[in-house]
Each structure stands twice: as C-alpha cells, then as structure tokens.
Design an enzyme around this catalytic site. Structure first.
Site, PDB file in Angstrom:
ATOM      1  N   LYS A 117     -16.910 -18.032 -40.453  1.00 52.29           N
ATOM      2  CA  LYS A 117     -16.070 -18.178 -41.648  1.00 52.29           C
ATOM      3  C   LYS A 117     -15.049 -17.046 -41.711  1.00 52.29           C
ATOM      4  O   LYS A 117     -13.871 -17.273 -41.968  1.00 52.29           O
ATOM      5  CB  LYS A 117     -16.949 -18.197 -42.909  1.00 52.29           C
ATOM      6  CG  LYS A 117     -17.777 -19.474 -43.015  1.00 52.29           C
ATOM      7  CD  LYS A 117     -18.842 -19.398 -44.103  1.00 52.29           C
ATOM      8  CE  LYS A 117     -19.755 -20.618 -44.042  1.00 52.29           C
ATOM      9  NZ  LYS A 117     -20.885 -20.554 -44.985  1.00 52.29           N
ATOM     10  N   GLN A 163     -23.936 -16.409 -48.863  1.00 49.87           N
ATOM     11  CA  GLN A 163     -24.540 -17.242 -47.816  1.00 49.87           C
ATOM     12  C   GLN A 163     -26.022 -17.502 -48.122  1.00 49.87           C
ATOM     13  O   GLN A 163     -26.785 -16.579 -48.376  1.00 49.87           O
ATOM     14  CB  GLN A 163     -24.390 -16.533 -46.453  1.00 49.87           C
ATOM     15  CG  GLN A 163     -24.920 -17.323 -45.269  1.00 49.87           C
ATOM     16  CD  GLN A 163     -24.111 -18.589 -44.992  1.00 49.87           C
ATOM     17  OE1 GLN A 163     -22.894 -18.602 -45.043  1.00 49.87           O
ATOM     18  NE2 GLN A 163     -24.807 -19.689 -44.701  1.00 49.87           N
ATOM     19  N   ASP A 193     -17.604 -22.489 -52.469  1.00 49.61           N
ATOM     20  CA  ASP A 193     -18.641 -23.305 -51.813  1.00 49.61           C
ATOM     21  C   ASP A 193     -18.906 -24.581 -52.621  1.00 49.61           C
ATOM     22  O   ASP A 193     -19.553 -25.502 -52.147  1.00 49.61           O
ATOM     23  CB  ASP A 193     -19.950 -22.509 -51.698  1.00 49.61           C
ATOM     24  CG  ASP A 193     -20.249 -22.094 -50.261  1.00 49.61           C
ATOM     25  OD1 ASP A 193     -19.656 -22.690 -49.343  1.00 49.61           O
ATOM     26  OD2 ASP A 193     -21.071 -21.178 -50.083  1.00 49.61           O
TER      27      ASP A 193
END
Ligand code: NAD
Length: 292
Positions: A53, A97, A120
């Site tokens: 990412k 994460q 997200d």
C-alpha cells in the site's frame, strides 16, 4: 479474444492516471493526497500488505506515513494514535491494518476512526451510507471489483449474480452494490454461504459469480454455465514442491477447469488483488478532494 479480466494491467492504468493528476496538483500548488497506515505487530502477511500500500502511494506521488507499533501496545494507546490521525489536518485518510493483536478490540478501533478519513470503508457509518446509495468510502475489494466491471463495461443489469461468501469486507458489500439501482448494478443477487443448501443449483444458473470464501479452487467447471463471468476474490496458498518457495497462490475458482467455459474471468494472482490496492488510492484521492 482473451477472456481475462486483467486486474494487474488495469490497476497500473489507473495508477498512471492518478500519477498524472497528482503531477498537475503539484504544479497548481494543491495539497498532495496523504495516506497513513498503522501497522501493529509483526504479522508477516500484514507487513506485506502494508508495504504494498505504501509503495503504491509512492508510485502515484501521494505522501504516505507508516506508523509501526509494537504488538504489546495497549488498546488505549492505539486509540490515542487513531485520535491523533483523526485530528491531523495533513492526513487525508488512514487505515489500521487488521488483524490486530487479540487484546485489542478491532471493532472499537474501527469505530474510533473518523468516517471522513476511513479510506478502508470499514466504519459502520460508511457501510450504512453505502447501503443507502449515499456517497461513501466503499471497502477496498468491492470498490476495486466495481471499478473493474465498469472499465471492462461488463453488463450487469438484469443479470443473475451469485456471491459466494457473506463477509463484511467482501461478500456482503458486493451483494449490496450489485443489487443497487446503478451501473454496475441492477442485478438480481443471491448470496451463498456455509449454510447454503445445494449451492450448485445457484451457481449453475448464475451469469456472474463473485467467489469470496477462502477455499482453494472450490468452484469447479461442472458448477457453472457456459459464458459465465467469474470474479475470483480468493487468495489461497497451496503446497507446491515444484516452486522454490514451496507453495503457489490460487483463487477460490478452479481456473484451469472453469476458464474455458467463462466469457470473462479474473486470474489469481493478477486479478482482484491489484484492484484492491488501487482502490485504497482512489479512496485517498477522494478524501483529499473532500468528495465523500
Ligand atoms: P471470510 O473468511 O471472512 O468469509 C468466508 C465466507 O465464506 C463466509 O461468509 C462463509 O459463510 C463462506 N463460506 C465458507 N465455506 C463455504 C462453503 N463451503 N460454501 C459457501 N460459502 C462458504 O472471507 P473474506 O475475508 O471475505 O475472504 C474470502 C477470500 O478472499 C479469502 O481467500 C481471502 O484471502 C480473500 N480476499 C482477497 C482479497 C483481495 O484483495 N483479492 C481481499 C479480501 C479477501
């Protein structure tokens, strides 16, 4: 003509488009999009995902900040990190994460993220907005799949779609999006899951199948009809002694068997995976423009 939905190539094309846009933002003196990622602990898969990412951000010219925390961080300390990012005007969007260490409540952390920075798309506020068809950050994988369907101009209206799997990050949002009064959407959607009876009866009549269950090569040729469109979300490791690393990656679909019957199919790797990463960048760009 090839029946491959080339997620890798498409993701690169989208990144090139973004890089051009960021370059002109720089020339105009506009603020450059800035994504932060919080990584807790040493989980090897999470490290790879976060590295990808951050690298992708760099490729398109975004600013990125990686915040690493020890696995022993307390929930309170992690919530303080989240709050600091919520308040930081230079950060447009950020992710924490998952998975987090067991002593930390993931749901509590997700809820603490400002929905406006939740690139997200995991915050219930974004999920609810998505379900109502309001502007929202869509979860990365469904967002990437929708973009792929759009760019390949795959017809969805009136189609029979079968989604395999009902997770909050893939199956459930995918089923909502494809049923919405929009393109890509307007499909008749069936969700199948671990308690579905006679799953093959559903898959055999599907025009489009989205497979997201995490079982290697689960969907076989005899379970699909001729001309089906296959979106294979699964990323599974299976032992393979012929490979140097001792394993190979495969999807939830038996690619060799199903591909000859499919009008379109995503490979694994190189299909949905690269689109997932790029869709986080698309969300970050939206966040920096304040368009959600
Ligand atoms: P999950 O493990 O949270 O959920 C699996 C779902 O599959 C559940 O809803 C369950 O009911 C269903 N299921 C399990 N066994 C089944 C069966 N025999 N028949 C029908 N349904 C069954 O899954 P997830 O997080 O959505 O991930 C699914 C797969 O997608 C995994 O392989 C994961 O690694 C992969 N994934 C890939 C990406 C990507 O970017 N390509 C992103 C997220 C997840």
């Amino acid at each position: 003509m090839s029946n491959i939905l080339d997620g890798k190539g498409l993701a690169q094309q989208i990144k090139d488009e973004m890089a051009t846009e960021v370059a002109s933002m720089m020339i105009n003196g506009d603020k450059i999009p800035h994504l932060a990622a919080v990584l807790v602990g040493e989980d090897p898969a999470s490290q790879v995902y976060v590295r990808n990412k951050v690298r992708s951000c760099e490729q398109v010219g975004f600013k990125s900040t990686l915040i690493r925390k020890d696995a022993g961080i307390s929930e309170e300390e992690l919530l303080a990190v989240v709050e600091k990012l919520n308040q930081d005007p230079d950060i447009d969007g950020f992710i924490v994460q998952l998975p987090l260490p067991k002593h930390i409540d993931e749901h509590k952390v997700t809820l603490a993220i400002d929905p406006k920075k939740d690139v997200d798309g995991f915050h219930p506020s974004n999920f609810g907005r998505m379900a109502q068809g309001l502007p929202a950050y869509l979860p990365a994988t469904p967002n990437g799949i929708m973009e792929m369907l759009k760019r390949y101009e795959v017809p969805t209206e009136g189609k029979e779609v079968v989604v395999l799997g009902r997770s909050n990050i893939v199956g459930m949002p995918m089923s909502i999006l494809l049923a919405q009064k929009n393109y890509p959407g307007n499909a008749s959607v069936t969700i199948c899951h671990s308690r579905t009876k006679d799953l093959e009866e559903h898959t055999r009549r599907a025009d489009i199948i989205v497979a997201a269950i995490g079982i290697p090569e689960f969907l076989k040729a005899n379970m699909v009809k001729e001309g089906v469109v296959i979106i294979d979300v699964g990323i599974n490791r299976v032992d393979d002694e012929t490979r140097k690393r001792g394993y190979r990656l495969c999807g939830d679909v038996d690619f060799e068997g199903v591909s000859p019957k499919a009008s379109l199919i995503t490979p694994v790797p190189g299909g949905v995976g690269p689109m997932t990463v790029v869709s986080l960048l698309m969300n970050t760009l939206k966040a920096s423009k304040g368009t959600v």
